[in-house]
Design an enzyme around this catalytic site. Sequence first.
Site, PDB file in Angstrom:
ATOM      1  CG  HIS A 434       0.344  -0.200  -4.576  1.00 36.92           C
ATOM      2  ND1 HIS A 434      -0.049  -0.837  -3.425  1.00 36.92           N
ATOM      3  CD2 HIS A 434       0.972  -1.156  -5.324  1.00 36.92           C
ATOM      4  CE1 HIS A 434       0.317  -2.102  -3.468  1.00 36.92           C
ATOM      5  NE2 HIS A 434       0.930  -2.322  -4.606  1.00 36.92           N
ATOM      6  CG  ASP A 438      -1.845  -3.390  -0.039  1.00 34.48           C
ATOM      7  OD1 ASP A 438      -1.102  -2.473  -0.440  1.00 34.48           O
ATOM      8  OD2 ASP A 438      -1.934  -3.730   1.154  1.00 34.48           O
TER       9      ASP A 438
END
Length: 461
Positions: A434, A438
């Site tokens: 992450h 995204d």
Amino acid sequence: MAVEIIMPKLGVDMQEGEIIEWKKQEGDEVQEGDILLEIMSDKTNMELEAEDSGVLIKIVHGNGATVPVTEVIGYLGEAGEVVADTAAEAPKATEAPVSQEDVSVSKASSPAAQAAAPQGTGTKLRATPAARRLAKELGLDLGFIPGTGAKGRVHQDDVEAYQEAQPKASPLAAKIALDNGLDLASITGTGFHGKIMKEDVLAVLEAAAPVEAKEAPAPAEKAAELPEGVEVIKMSAMRKAISKGMTHSYLTAPTFTLNYDIDMTELMALRKKLIEPIMEKTGLKVTFTDLIGLAVVKTLMKPEHEYLNASLINDANDIELHRFVNLGIAVGLDDGLIVPVVQGADKMSLSEFVVASKDVIKKAQAGKLKAAEMSGSTFSITNLGMFGTKIFNPIINQPNSAILGVSATIPTPVAVDGEVKIRPIMALCLTIDHRIVDGMNGAKFMVDLKKLLENPFDLLI
């Protein structure tokens, strides 16, 4: 003059290697490129090639010996040449004279150098005379310069490209970094506009200095007896490497996993049609892993998915984008896991990919991978479908930004045009770092991959 043969350092974590078998014996003539011996690292077996021609005048460590990296294990020279007795004691690389032409120098033994040194820097570096001359003039360490020539040979263009990419540094800072085997790109500068100063280099060296070992506690008078039926075994070098790598990945990268169902009807039909022509051309059977792997490669090469094919560098302060795909394919072994790499997969046809993937997988299973064949991946896949696994959360193979897990294909009732039909459904599990990618970007990648797998004739276009 005798040339040292050293135990190569195949990665920053490798501390020692075991000599499996010498392929040449004392007195044998050796040509450059000949296989001298087979060694085993923490990950795989590999064959060590001769970097010079001559006669194998002395073997310092024989078959079965476990030797620290960069230590001398033998000598090449001229027929009749005698190696000094002191050399036979196999001095560590830290006692050898420093040479720009051999990256197995004393600085490689420092903690800072081990942290910064590139993989595969245990053997004598291949470089053209022009590259060596220019590197010397610029005060650059050839050990940090990626070579684009045959077998990784460094050319003058490689040196020039590396110099252009180097951060600004004061002459004294550059000299201290070079003397201690530090890559300037790994150092954050505190000077004007980020210029690297002497203090910045010294701070890195101080942080990497070994801490004095604390006084060991007195041994227990008697080891505790194990309960009946309990056995303690020593963890293998491969298991230790896997443990360290997976722990680092799990604790470093904040991850999440996206799960998608793929209708395999069309892909199964395409594979059936391709089995015979691919077999005739390559002598190998095309697998679903081949087709999925090539689909992943083609999807990664779309500009909108560049962050799925990226890595974090410089203490996670910068993102390295790759305009190519080196695809890692996880291979399970009886004693662990290894990820061989199909280099340059983005430039391959299906037939070429089948050949390349089968080659590295076969070598991995036989423990014959070379260092270059298990490093440099930009994305990885792991397939547990053959074991009936329905869904799982794979752990990222650092420094990749993602890994794709392939699950079993299971006949499943699904709605098709308003009717319930039984279709072969396979789950794909994409684990993402992450910090780089995204959820929306990962989902877009999976949508494109799903579309390609369910309309697989586009793979052949």
